[in-house]
Every structure is written in C-alpha cells, then in structure tokens.
Motif scaffolding. Structure first.
Motif, PDB file in Angstrom:
ATOM      1  N   ALA A  45       0.839  -1.205   0.000  1.00  0.00           N
ATOM      2  CA  ALA A  45       0.000   0.000   0.000  1.00  0.00           C
ATOM      3  C   ALA A  45       0.868   1.248   0.000  1.00  0.00           C
ATOM      4  O   ALA A  45       0.600   2.219  -0.698  1.00  0.00           O
ATOM      5  CB  ALA A  45      -0.904  -0.008   1.224  1.00  0.00           C
ATOM      6  N   THR A  46       1.957   1.190   0.797  1.00  0.00           N
ATOM      7  CA  THR A  46       2.844   2.367   0.851  1.00  0.00           C
ATOM      8  C   THR A  46       3.456   2.601  -0.513  1.00  0.00           C
ATOM      9  O   THR A  46       3.526   3.728  -1.005  1.00  0.00           O
ATOM     10  CB  THR A  46       3.969   2.127   1.889  1.00  0.00           C
ATOM     11  N   GLN A  47       3.865   1.475  -1.129  1.00  0.00           N
ATOM     12  CA  GLN A  47       4.464   1.586  -2.465  1.00  0.00           C
ATOM     13  C   GLN A  47       3.492   2.231  -3.444  1.00  0.00           C
ATOM     14  O   GLN A  47       3.853   3.109  -4.204  1.00  0.00           O
ATOM     15  CB  GLN A  47       4.782   0.188  -2.960  1.00  0.00           C
ATOM     16  N   LEU A  48       2.215   1.767  -3.370  1.00  0.00           N
ATOM     17  CA  LEU A  48       1.188   2.293  -4.273  1.00  0.00           C
ATOM     18  C   LEU A  48       0.994   3.785  -4.017  1.00  0.00           C
ATOM     19  O   LEU A  48       0.986   4.589  -4.936  1.00  0.00           O
ATOM     20  CB  LEU A  48      -0.125   1.543  -4.049  1.00  0.00           C
ATOM     21  N   ALA A  49       0.877   4.119  -2.704  1.00  0.00           N
ATOM     22  CA  ALA A  49       0.695   5.536  -2.364  1.00  0.00           C
ATOM     23  C   ALA A  49       1.884   6.330  -2.862  1.00  0.00           C
ATOM     24  O   ALA A  49       1.736   7.402  -3.452  1.00  0.00           O
ATOM     25  CB  ALA A  49       0.540   5.685  -0.865  1.00  0.00           C
ATOM     26  N   GLU A  50       3.101   5.766  -2.654  1.00  0.00           N
ATOM     27  CA  GLU A  50       4.291   6.480  -3.122  1.00  0.00           C
ATOM     28  C   GLU A  50       4.270   6.636  -4.625  1.00  0.00           C
ATOM     29  O   GLU A  50       4.557   7.696  -5.162  1.00  0.00           O
ATOM     30  CB  GLU A  50       5.548   5.728  -2.704  1.00  0.00           C
ATOM     31  N   LEU A 288     -19.876   8.753  -9.672  1.00  0.00           N
ATOM     32  CA  LEU A 288     -19.711   9.464 -10.933  1.00  0.00           C
ATOM     33  C   LEU A 288     -18.401   9.061 -11.614  1.00  0.00           C
ATOM     34  O   LEU A 288     -18.356   8.819 -12.823  1.00  0.00           O
ATOM     35  CB  LEU A 288     -19.749  10.973 -10.682  1.00  0.00           C
ATOM     36  N   LEU A 289     -17.339   8.953 -10.811  1.00  0.00           N
ATOM     37  CA  LEU A 289     -16.045   8.571 -11.380  1.00  0.00           C
ATOM     38  C   LEU A 289     -16.092   7.137 -11.914  1.00  0.00           C
ATOM     39  O   LEU A 289     -15.475   6.829 -12.941  1.00  0.00           O
ATOM     40  CB  LEU A 289     -14.929   8.718 -10.338  1.00  0.00           C
ATOM     41  N   ALA A 290     -16.867   6.286 -11.237  1.00  0.00           N
ATOM     42  CA  ALA A 290     -16.998   4.901 -11.717  1.00  0.00           C
ATOM     43  C   ALA A 290     -17.669   4.874 -13.090  1.00  0.00           C
ATOM     44  O   ALA A 290     -17.275   4.111 -13.981  1.00  0.00           O
ATOM     45  CB  ALA A 290     -17.796   4.078 -10.720  1.00  0.00           C
ATOM     46  N   LEU A 291     -18.661   5.731 -13.251  1.00  0.00           N
ATOM     47  CA  LEU A 291     -19.332   5.827 -14.558  1.00  0.00           C
ATOM     48  C   LEU A 291     -18.348   6.273 -15.635  1.00  0.00           C
ATOM     49  O   LEU A 291     -18.327   5.732 -16.749  1.00  0.00           O
ATOM     50  CB  LEU A 291     -20.433   6.883 -14.494  1.00  0.00           C
ATOM     51  N   MET A 292     -17.540   7.272 -15.294  1.00  0.00           N
ATOM     52  CA  MET A 292     -16.562   7.778 -16.261  1.00  0.00           C
ATOM     53  C   MET A 292     -15.526   6.709 -16.597  1.00  0.00           C
ATOM     54  O   MET A 292     -15.058   6.614 -17.727  1.00  0.00           O
ATOM     55  CB  MET A 292     -15.884   9.045 -15.720  1.00  0.00           C
ATOM     56  N   ALA A 293     -15.179   5.910 -15.596  1.00  0.00           N
ATOM     57  CA  ALA A 293     -14.192   4.854 -15.828  1.00  0.00           C
ATOM     58  C   ALA A 293     -14.736   3.762 -16.742  1.00  0.00           C
ATOM     59  O   ALA A 293     -14.018   3.210 -17.569  1.00  0.00           O
ATOM     60  CB  ALA A 293     -13.752   4.254 -14.500  1.00  0.00           C
ATOM     61  N   THR A 294     -16.039   3.468 -16.612  1.00  0.00           N
ATOM     62  CA  THR A 294     -16.570   2.336 -17.380  1.00  0.00           C
ATOM     63  C   THR A 294     -17.170   2.753 -18.723  1.00  0.00           C
ATOM     64  O   THR A 294     -17.278   1.931 -19.629  1.00  0.00           O
ATOM     65  CB  THR A 294     -17.660   1.585 -16.579  1.00  0.00           C
ATOM     66  N   ALA A 295     -17.551   4.023 -18.860  1.00  0.00           N
ATOM     67  CA  ALA A 295     -18.264   4.398 -20.094  1.00  0.00           C
ATOM     68  C   ALA A 295     -17.823   5.724 -20.706  1.00  0.00           C
ATOM     69  O   ALA A 295     -18.426   6.183 -21.663  1.00  0.00           O
ATOM     70  CB  ALA A 295     -19.771   4.446 -19.807  1.00  0.00           C
ATOM     71  N   ALA A 308      -4.691   3.879 -19.756  1.00  0.00           N
ATOM     72  CA  ALA A 308      -4.436   5.050 -18.905  1.00  0.00           C
ATOM     73  C   ALA A 308      -4.841   4.821 -17.449  1.00  0.00           C
ATOM     74  O   ALA A 308      -4.268   5.416 -16.545  1.00  0.00           O
ATOM     75  CB  ALA A 308      -5.164   6.272 -19.443  1.00  0.00           C
ATOM     76  N   GLY A 309      -5.851   3.993 -17.230  1.00  0.00           N
ATOM     77  CA  GLY A 309      -6.256   3.676 -15.853  1.00  0.00           C
ATOM     78  C   GLY A 309      -6.882   4.827 -15.093  1.00  0.00           C
ATOM     79  O   GLY A 309      -6.840   4.865 -13.858  1.00  0.00           O
ATOM     80  N   GLY A 358       2.697   8.123 -13.118  1.00  0.00           N
ATOM     81  CA  GLY A 358       2.359   6.890 -12.402  1.00  0.00           C
ATOM     82  C   GLY A 358       1.098   6.996 -11.584  1.00  0.00           C
ATOM     83  O   GLY A 358       1.022   6.496 -10.466  1.00  0.00           O
ATOM     84  N   VAL A 359       0.078   7.666 -12.156  1.00  0.00           N
ATOM     85  CA  VAL A 359      -1.121   7.930 -11.359  1.00  0.00           C
ATOM     86  C   VAL A 359      -2.336   7.080 -11.744  1.00  0.00           C
ATOM     87  O   VAL A 359      -3.446   7.359 -11.308  1.00  0.00           O
ATOM     88  CB  VAL A 359      -1.508   9.434 -11.415  1.00  0.00           C
ATOM     89  N   GLY A 360      -2.143   6.051 -12.570  1.00  0.00           N
ATOM     90  CA  GLY A 360      -3.266   5.175 -12.911  1.00  0.00           C
ATOM     91  C   GLY A 360      -3.891   4.630 -11.626  1.00  0.00           C
ATOM     92  O   GLY A 360      -3.181   4.354 -10.658  1.00  0.00           O
ATOM     93  N   LEU A 361      -5.209   4.465 -11.636  1.00  0.00           N
ATOM     94  CA  LEU A 361      -5.912   4.025 -10.419  1.00  0.00           C
ATOM     95  C   LEU A 361      -5.436   2.678  -9.904  1.00  0.00           C
ATOM     96  O   LEU A 361      -5.489   2.418  -8.717  1.00  0.00           O
ATOM     97  CB  LEU A 361      -7.418   3.909 -10.694  1.00  0.00           C
ATOM     98  N   TYR A 362      -5.025   1.826 -10.803  1.00  0.00           N
ATOM     99  CA  TYR A 362      -4.661   0.471 -10.381  1.00  0.00           C
ATOM    100  C   TYR A 362      -3.161   0.297 -10.238  1.00  0.00           C
ATOM    101  O   TYR A 362      -2.668  -0.828 -10.140  1.00  0.00           O
ATOM    102  CB  TYR A 362      -5.263  -0.542 -11.360  1.00  0.00           C
TER     103      TYR A 362
END
Ligand code: GLN
Length: 368
Positions: A45-50, A288-295, A308-309, A358-362
């Motif tokens: 998690a720290t790595q991801l946050a970093e 709302l962000l979930a909608l933007m991510a999927t459609a 892009a994630g 390096g800001v992709g959600l996943y």
C-alpha cells in the motif's frame, strides 16, 4: 558414552508440557506468517501511495505538461468530426494541455484559451446534477449505469438493453438525464443545467450559438433517440424539449483550462477549488467517477482504462478531461478525432501524462 556431570538427568517425557510447547510453536509460526503478510500488505500500500505521489510536485507537473505538448503537437492523425457541420470548420491543429490540481493550481501548454464546444464532456456533470437532485439510486433506476460497448449515438443499444438509456454518458442516457432535471419550464431546465456546468468550471460559460444551430438543424439521430426513449417511458419530459436543452448543453463554450477545473472539482471531492463552492456531494463523487471509468470513451472505454487507468470523459469537439481522484485533473483539447469520436492528440497527451506520473488508479502503468 558417559554424560558430563553438569548435564541434568534426563526427565521422563511429559506429554502435557510437550503438547503445550508444540501449540505455542504453532501459534508463533501462525502469528509470524500473519505479521509477515500484514507487513507485505502495508509495504504494498505504501508503495502504491508512493507511486501515486511520484513526480507530482510543481516542477514535474509543468514539465510533464510541456513534454506531452511537444511530443504530440505535430501529430496529424484523425479528422474533425463533421456530422455536426460547423465542427469541421474548427482549426484542426489547435492543441492545449492543462493540469489543474485540487487546490486550483494550473500547469498549461498550447492553445489553452481557445473556446470550443464542450459536447459530451458535459454529460457526467449533468449526471452529477441528477444525483444532487434525486440521489444516485434514481440515476441507476431511471437511466442505468451499464456501458454499451457501442457508439455514443447507438440506436441499437437502445433496442438491445432493457434499460434503454443504458448510462448517462451515451446520448440516450444524457438526453434522459436532461429530461430528469426537476424543472418548471424549458428555460428553467436550461438555466439549471448551464448554472451547474458553470459551477463546476468556476466561471461563466457562453452558449456557442452557431454550434447550437448547426447541431439542432441536423439532429435527426438524437431526435430519433429522444422519441424512442419517450416511447419506452424512459424519457421524463417532452422529447423535443429534452433534445433542445441537450443540444444547448453540448454547445456550451469551454477552454482547456475550464475543463481542467471541472475535473479538478471532482478530484477535490465535489468542491470547486477556485470558488470554494460545493457542487457535488462528496458521497456521490465515487459513483460518478466509476461511470466515467466504465463508459467515458463509449466503445473504447475498455481500451482507455486498460492503457491510462483513469476515469475520463471525451467530447466530439475534441476535449477530454481525466481525473486523478484526490489529486488533480488532466484536460486536453485537439479537434481531430478517431472513429469513436475521441480526440487522438488529447487522448495521447493525457495517457502520456498519466503514465509518466504513475497515477493510474490500479498502479503505475508507464507507456511502453
Ligand atoms: N452533441 C453531440 C451529439 O449528441 C455529442 C456527442 C459527443 O461528444 N460524442 O452527437
């Protein structure tokens, strides 16, 4: 062999204490395995946050905007959309890139002041107004949230999906969203929608009348969609009124900075960083962000998320805005679009920036 004298005499095996010791050992092993696992999780998690923080200081943000701009500035792929005749007359080489942080700082390059029509980038923001007025459940029940995998103006999607309107980011769902706004009259409907978009942008947005006329005069496909929805009881106002107000919504003029601030308002949990105004309840931002991510990219939504994630929304006028939740928004504009109606240069610029930072959600997904 003789035992050394200081060795205690051998005790007979005490099964009870042996069993106790064994249990203690097993417990210790289990505990350390768990601690190890927890440590790994924390480290991950720290790595991801970093990784999400990597390169997001001021200098890097300006630098990555500059690099994205010069990297794609001369790209000529695609063509202006021309099914709305006036869009074909917008200078094709325009290109602007902006990052707006959740505290309202701007990092810019290129033609960032040019006003173009917002088109479908308006859709999530009007969906947000539906959520504000009626809650997220109404959006789910009365419009839907499923991606269609089909073009933005698909009539087939409307026939295929039982929810008809599918989701508020395709034309059918967006026209339905306009019709759902709690309004007393057509002018009230339009005033509320315009004011909401302006609240997201933190500035007044002009109606580009020529764009409106050009689209409304040729809006046969959207008129069919509005009428089909009405036929299926999935439109909640007079169809022609919904079509007119939807077309006005799409004809609002924004520049790349406005789009970035609209996105930054979502990155800032629904509060506009310039005006300090709460525009969308922070509880509804994730939906709302979930909608933007999927459609957000119609039939290219999967490919966009894969590369892009980031949740994002495109418009056929050439604008795109992507959101890095809790941090900033990346907006870009360039009129040449691909088959799906998504701006090629804007898409590449945003994807590049997301990869570099390096800001992709996943997780970080640098461009190969
Ligand atoms: N106003 C446009 C339409 O309804 C919006 C489409 C888009 O931006 N993809 O066709």
């Amino acid at each position: 062999m003789k035992l050394p004298s200081n060795t205690p005499p051998r005790q007979p095996l005490n099964w009870k204490s042996y069993w106790k010791q064994l249990n203690a050992l097993i417990l210790l092993a289990l505990l350390s395995a768990q601690t190890c696992h927890a440590a790994k999780l924390i480290a991950g998690a720290t790595q991801l946050a970093e990784s999400r923080q990597v390169g997001t200081d001021k200098l890097d943000l300006q630098n990555v905007v500059d690099v994205a701009y010069s990297k794609y500035k001369d790209l000529q792929d695609g063509a202006n959309a021309d099914y709305i005749p006036i869009l074909a007359t917008v200078p094709s080489d325009l290109f602007g890139v902006v990052i707006a942080t959740k505290d309202g700082q701007l990092f810019t390059a290129g033609d960032i002041d040019y006003k173009f029509s917002i088109q479908s980038v308006s859709k999530p923001f009007t969906a947000a107004l539906v959520m504000q007025q009626m809650g997220p459940q109404a959006l789910l029940d009365k419009i839907g949230v499923e991606p269609t995998g089909l073009p933005f103006n698909s009539k087939m999607a409307l026939e295929l999906y039982e929810q008809r309107s599918a989701n508020p980011l395709v034309n059918a769902g967006a026209i339905a969203a306009v019709s759902l706004i709690q309004a007393e009259s057509e002018s009230d409907r339009w005033a509320q929608i315009k004011e909401n978009l302006e609240n997201f942008a933190g500035t007044e947005l002009p109606l580009l009348d020529e764009v409106y006329q050009s689209e409304y005069e040729t809006a046969w496909s959207n008129r069919a969609i509005a009428n089909l929805l009405y036929n299926y009881n999935r439109l909640y106002s007079d169809p022609e009124q919904a079509l007119r107000v939807y077309t006005q919504q799409c004809s609002l003029g924004v520049n790349t900075k406005d789009l970035a601030i609209m996105g930054a308002t979502l990155a800032n949990a629904g509060t506009n960083p310039l005006t300090g105004k709460l525009v969308l309840n922070s509880r509804h931002v994730p939906e709302l962000l979930a909608l933007m991510a999927t459609a957000g990219f119609y039939d290219e939504s999967g490919a966009w998320m894969y590369s892009a994630g980031l949740p994002a929304k495109t418009g056929v006028g050439g604008g795109i805005v992507a959101i890095v939740p809790g941090q900033f928004a990346i907006a870009a504009f360039s009129p040449r679009v691909n088959q799906a109606g998504n701006s090629i240069k804007a898409m590449k610029a945003i994807r590049f920036i997301a990869g570099e930072l390096g800001v992709g959600l996943y997780g970080a997904n640098p461009e190969e």
